[in-house]
Design an enzyme around this catalytic site. Structure first.
Site, PDB file in Angstrom:
ATOM      1  N   LYS A 177      27.937  32.442 212.263  1.00  0.00           N
ATOM      2  CA  LYS A 177      26.760  31.642 211.885  1.00  0.00           C
ATOM      3  C   LYS A 177      26.699  30.377 212.733  1.00  0.00           C
ATOM      4  O   LYS A 177      25.620  29.974 213.197  1.00  0.00           O
ATOM      5  CB  LYS A 177      26.829  31.253 210.398  1.00  0.00           C
TER       6      LYS A 177
ATOM      7  N   GLN B 165      36.867  23.172 205.385  1.00  0.00           N
ATOM      8  CA  GLN B 165      35.797  23.301 204.412  1.00  0.00           C
ATOM      9  C   GLN B 165      36.308  23.224 202.975  1.00  0.00           C
ATOM     10  O   GLN B 165      37.205  23.959 202.571  1.00  0.00           O
ATOM     11  CB  GLN B 165      35.027  24.607 204.651  1.00  0.00           C
TER      12      GLN B 165
ATOM     13  N   GLY C 116      22.927  26.360 189.409  1.00  0.00           N
ATOM     14  CA  GLY C 116      24.059  26.367 190.329  1.00  0.00           C
ATOM     15  C   GLY C 116      24.367  24.979 190.869  1.00  0.00           C
ATOM     16  O   GLY C 116      23.640  24.008 190.613  1.00  0.00           O
TER      17      GLY C 116
ATOM     18  N   HIS D 199      32.755  18.690 203.725  1.00  0.00           N
ATOM     19  CA  HIS D 199      33.380  19.438 204.812  1.00  0.00           C
ATOM     20  C   HIS D 199      33.701  18.506 205.970  1.00  0.00           C
ATOM     21  O   HIS D 199      32.962  17.561 206.252  1.00  0.00           O
ATOM     22  CB  HIS D 199      32.446  20.531 205.321  1.00  0.00           C
TER      23      HIS D 199
ATOM     24  N   ARG E 152      39.277  27.159 204.972  1.00  0.00           N
ATOM     25  CA  ARG E 152      39.087  26.582 203.639  1.00  0.00           C
ATOM     26  C   ARG E 152      40.295  25.699 203.331  1.00  0.00           C
ATOM     27  O   ARG E 152      41.447  26.125 203.487  1.00  0.00           O
ATOM     28  CB  ARG E 152      38.987  27.684 202.583  1.00  0.00           C
TER      29      ARG E 152
ATOM     30  N   VAL F 235      24.148  23.803 193.906  1.00  0.00           N
ATOM     31  CA  VAL F 235      23.094  23.285 194.786  1.00  0.00           C
ATOM     32  C   VAL F 235      21.821  23.013 193.987  1.00  0.00           C
ATOM     33  O   VAL F 235      21.123  22.020 194.222  1.00  0.00           O
ATOM     34  CB  VAL F 235      22.826  24.257 195.952  1.00  0.00           C
TER      35      VAL F 235
ATOM     36  N   SER G 168      33.875  23.135 197.464  1.00  0.00           N
ATOM     37  CA  SER G 168      32.462  23.061 197.091  1.00  0.00           C
ATOM     38  C   SER G 168      31.610  24.080 197.833  1.00  0.00           C
ATOM     39  O   SER G 168      30.564  24.499 197.334  1.00  0.00           O
ATOM     40  CB  SER G 168      31.915  21.652 197.360  1.00  0.00           C
ATOM     41  N   GLY G 169      32.066  24.500 199.026  1.00  0.00           N
ATOM     42  CA  GLY G 169      31.315  25.470 199.801  1.00  0.00           C
ATOM     43  C   GLY G 169      31.187  26.816 199.117  1.00  0.00           C
ATOM     44  O   GLY G 169      30.308  27.610 199.446  1.00  0.00           O
TER      45      GLY G 169
ATOM     46  N   CYS H 243      25.890  25.246 205.959  1.00  0.00           N
ATOM     47  CA  CYS H 243      26.315  23.858 205.782  1.00  0.00           C
ATOM     48  C   CYS H 243      27.098  23.313 206.974  1.00  0.00           C
ATOM     49  O   CYS H 243      26.861  22.185 207.420  1.00  0.00           O
ATOM     50  CB  CYS H 243      27.155  23.725 204.507  1.00  0.00           C
TER      51      CYS H 243
END
Length: 335
Positions: A212, A155, A10, A240, A233, A12, A158-159, A128
């Site tokens: 979060k 954001q 992935g 970000h 987004r 990450v 890529s998130g 993140c």
């Protein structure tokens, strides 16, 4: 030092490989794990080709010191016991364990010592957007207690992972070519658009992403701070951005804040409005620090301060933060 990466294929997972190499992380043996889709793929690390193994409930983690996991919350929950049963420290990048009382949630610049108390052998990597925000908040908290935070996030694609970045590229191409736009990774077309929703909505009208930021910030900072977030987004590819307003117990001058940010661990001050110098995601992708600019007094609150930050979501927002946790554990000989 025997290290494992779960979710190696992935976005990450691939960043883990780059960060571990860049930082000359001490590794004697590296194991890569993935799903049936990625098992068998080969990646080169420090001149050696390593094949991705299928993640299974077996003894593959015997002898592993540190396991970096980034394969989604479901996989983390299912395999946590398998990964940790022989003593491996699992540094998990998913949302699976972040708010569990017996799992530390760690950003090394803020609360590295929390990583030492891990009853289940698991350390959670925060979301993140939370990571980059608390790195900046820590500098101000050192001056005076932060009572409230209002934050709007911008954001990047890529998130949502590597496929989302590819989709944004393709959507721009489709729009410019006059072709129908294909939408798969997001609720709507992201190219030439903004989407004011990240994750699902909760009963209070906030999304899970926004909640979060509320819950994780309080846990990391051991604080009663109130956080109200609006997560959006945007059609940037990577890194970000966040517009942050803080209310502190006593007024903080721009000069004080600027000095605190300049000295802050993991921060780079980029704040020269006269020369149009401020952080922008286009130019900061791939960088390690969190960049701070547009520092000013809040006109609506005498104890308020406003500023703007940018950080690479895949680096500091994910892989780099996890590697820094592992570096801390090695430094204090706790692994």
């Amino acid at each position: 030092m025997k290290v494992a990466i779960v979710g190696a294929s992935g976005a990450v997972g691939q960043e883990f490989l780059r960060v571990l190499d860049e930082r000359n992380f001490p590794i004697d043996e590296l194991l890569l794990f993935g799903s049936s889709r990625s098992a068998g793929r080969k990646y080169t690390f420090r001149g050696k080709e390593i094949e991705v193994k299928l993640l299974q409930h077996n003894d593959d983690f015997k002898g592993v010191d540190i396991a970096f996991t980034s394969a989604g919350a479901g996989t983390s929950k299912e395999f946590a016991e398998t990964i940790t049963k022989y003593g491996a420290v699992m540094i998990d990048n998913s949302s699976a364990f972040r708010m569990d009382a017996d799992v530390p949630l760690v950003v090394p610049e803020c609360n590295a010592e929390d990583a030492l108390n891990r009853p289940r052998g698991i350390i959670a990597n925060p979301n993140c957007t939370t990571i980059q925000m608390v790195v900046a908040l820590k500098a101000i908290e050192g001056l005076t207690h932060i009572k409230r935070v209002h934050v709007a996030t911008y954001q990047a694609a890529s998130g949502a992972g590597a496929a989302a970045m590819d989709e944004l590229y393709e959507q721009y191409r489709q729009v410019l070519a006059g072709e129908p736009v294909k939408v798969e990774k997001f609720a709507y077309q992201l190219a030439f658009n903004l989407i004011p929703q990240i994750d699902v909505f909760t009963d209070n009208g906030y999304t899970k992403e926004e909640m979060k930021m509320y819950n994780e910030t309080r846990k990391i900072m051991h604080s009663d701070v109130q956080v109200s977030a609006m997560c959006v987004r945007v059609p940037a590819l990577r890194s970000h951005s966040e517009s942050i307003w803080v209310e502190t117990e006593r007024p903080v001058s721009v000069e004080e804040a600027r000095e605190a940010f300049a000295k802050g661990e993991g921060l780079v001050l980029m704040d020269n409005p006269a020369e149009k110098e401020y952080p922008m995601p286009l130019f900061l992708a791939g960088k390690d620090p969190v960049y701070v600019g547009r520092i000013r007094k809040d006109l609506a609150n005498e104890n308020g301060l406003a500023f703007w930050i940018v950080g690479d979501q895949i680096k500091k927002g994910a892989a780099l933060n996890a590697v820094q946790i592992a570096e801390y554990l090695i430094k204090v000989k706790n692994v």
